[in-house]
Design a protein around this motif. Structure first.
Motif, PDB file in Angstrom:
ATOM      1  N   VAL A 141       0.842  -1.207   0.000  1.00  0.00           N
ATOM      2  CA  VAL A 141       0.000   0.000   0.000  1.00  0.00           C
ATOM      3  C   VAL A 141       0.871   1.249   0.000  1.00  0.00           C
ATOM      4  CG1 VAL A 141      -1.696   1.354   1.287  1.00  0.00           C
ATOM      5  CG2 VAL A 141      -1.940  -1.130   1.128  1.00  0.00           C
ATOM      6  N   ASN A 142       1.841   1.289   0.884  1.00  0.00           N
ATOM      7  CA  ASN A 142       2.695   2.476   0.979  1.00  0.00           C
ATOM      8  C   ASN A 142       3.567   2.657  -0.261  1.00  0.00           C
ATOM      9  OD1 ASN A 142       1.757   3.349   3.453  1.00  0.00           O
ATOM     10  ND2 ASN A 142       3.249   2.156   4.614  1.00  0.00           N
ATOM     11  N   THR A 143       3.979   1.558  -0.892  1.00  0.00           N
ATOM     12  CA  THR A 143       4.746   1.650  -2.139  1.00  0.00           C
ATOM     13  C   THR A 143       3.899   2.268  -3.236  1.00  0.00           C
ATOM     14  OG1 THR A 143       6.108  -0.269  -1.566  1.00  0.00           O
ATOM     15  CG2 THR A 143       6.003   0.344  -3.893  1.00  0.00           C
ATOM     16  N   HIS A 144       2.657   1.802  -3.368  1.00  0.00           N
ATOM     17  CA  HIS A 144       1.741   2.378  -4.355  1.00  0.00           C
ATOM     18  C   HIS A 144       1.492   3.853  -4.070  1.00  0.00           C
ATOM     19  CE1 HIS A 144       0.661  -0.962  -6.864  1.00  0.00           C
ATOM     20  NE2 HIS A 144       0.271  -1.716  -5.844  1.00  0.00           N
ATOM     21  N   ARG A 145       1.335   4.185  -2.805  1.00  0.00           N
ATOM     22  CA  ARG A 145       1.072   5.574  -2.418  1.00  0.00           C
ATOM     23  C   ARG A 145       2.216   6.488  -2.882  1.00  0.00           C
ATOM     24  NH1 ARG A 145      -1.570   7.990   2.460  1.00  0.00           N
ATOM     25  NH2 ARG A 145      -2.009   5.861   3.172  1.00  0.00           N
ATOM     26  N   GLN A 146       3.452   6.058  -2.624  1.00  0.00           N
ATOM     27  CA  GLN A 146       4.606   6.858  -3.001  1.00  0.00           C
ATOM     28  C   GLN A 146       4.733   6.978  -4.515  1.00  0.00           C
ATOM     29  OE1 GLN A 146       6.485   8.658  -0.969  1.00  0.00           O
ATOM     30  NE2 GLN A 146       7.491   9.477  -2.807  1.00  0.00           N
ATOM     31  N   LYS A 147       4.467   5.887  -5.227  1.00  0.00           N
ATOM     32  CA  LYS A 147       4.558   5.920  -6.689  1.00  0.00           C
ATOM     33  C   LYS A 147       3.515   6.862  -7.293  1.00  0.00           C
ATOM     34  CE  LYS A 147       6.701   1.436  -7.586  1.00  0.00           C
ATOM     35  NZ  LYS A 147       6.533   0.102  -8.205  1.00  0.00           N
ATOM     36  N   MET A 148       2.323   6.874  -6.716  1.00  0.00           N
ATOM     37  CA  MET A 148       1.272   7.767  -7.222  1.00  0.00           C
ATOM     38  C   MET A 148       1.633   9.230  -7.000  1.00  0.00           C
ATOM     39  SD  MET A 148      -2.383   5.919  -6.423  1.00  0.00           S
ATOM     40  CE  MET A 148      -2.033   5.525  -4.705  1.00  0.00           C
TER      41      MET A 148
END
Length: 246
Positions: A214-221
């Motif tokens: 979740v946090n990886t996706h958040r940072q990528k977005m």
């Protein structure tokens, strides 16, 4: 599942508690979402905010008279069975926990309702355990229902981002100068939940992925949309149709 529980004594009767606290009632009635307290022993609402008509289009009184079961009459037919299946899954998870841990849990579910004018509205229902009896059985849930129709519309769309330093007034920026960023379906699901108030751990549980993912996706977005933080990311997603680059 709820009506047949061998309930014990409860510390508070919410049917009168809210009415006896006018300041609290005013706060609950003036929120942007429908706020409710559901008595699981009767499946009727101990409290229901006055904005049901404004948000759902149906009268507050009919929900108070018919209780939770009235929701089945306005939920989109395709969503009734999946919604209740999810409720059962959530509830099985909840009652498997030790009584002291149940109050810490938040239950989230999404479904569509058909408004009186025939329009379909996407609803996010978020609830938490409000009260247990002296035996540990859950007697009351407190929750909110939010209109997330706008967020649902981003599910399958391509989002374009503005280049660094771009100003709103530069509406004629050539397409070749614009950085294109495609948010995946999973990323759109995550940002939708972020905007709806979910925390990363809740999102991980909702989507059956890890907290780290979740946090990886958040940072990528955030990187894809040139946002400084999650707040800007949400603002970008919500307002993208107001700024068009020709």
């Amino acid at each position: 599942m709820w009506l047949n529980q061998p309930y014990g004594q409860v510390p508070i009767s919410y049917d009168t508690y809210v009415k006896n606290n006018p300041a609290l009632e005013t706060i609950l009635n003036n929120g942007p979402c429908i706020t409710w307290i559901l008595d699981l022993r009767t499946l009727h609402f101990s409290f229901l905010s006055q904005n049901v008509q404004e948000i759902f289009g149906y009268s507050n009184q009919i929900f108070k008279e018919k209780g939770l079961t009235y929701l089945n009459q306005i939920v989109h037919p395709d969503d009734v069975a999946p919604t209740w299946l999810r409720v059962i899954q959530n509830w099985q998870y909840l009652i498997a926990l030790p009584p002291l841990q149940r109050k810490e849990q938040k239950l989230n579910i999404r479904y569509r309702i058909i408004k009186p004018n025939g329009k379909i509205m996407q609803v996010l229902e978020q609830s938490t355990v409000l009260q247990q009896d002296d035996l540990g059985h859950v007697t009351h849930l407190m929750g909110v229902c939010s209109d997330i129709s706008l967020l649902e519309k981003i599910e399958d769309e391509i989002l374009t981002t503005k280049p660094i330093g771009h100003k709103v007034k530069d509406l004629n920026t050539p397409v070749s100068d614009i950085t294109q960023a495609i948010l995946s379906k999973r990323e759109l699901q995550i940002v939708k939940l972020i905007a709806a108030g979910y925390k990363s751990r809740d999102i991980a549980r909702e989507l059956f992925i890890s907290f780290h993912t979740v946090n990886t996706h958040r940072q990528k977005m955030i990187e894809k949309t040139n946002s400084k933080n999650t707040g800007e990311l949400i603002q970008y997603v919500m307002t993208r149709k107001l700024i068009k680059f020709d």
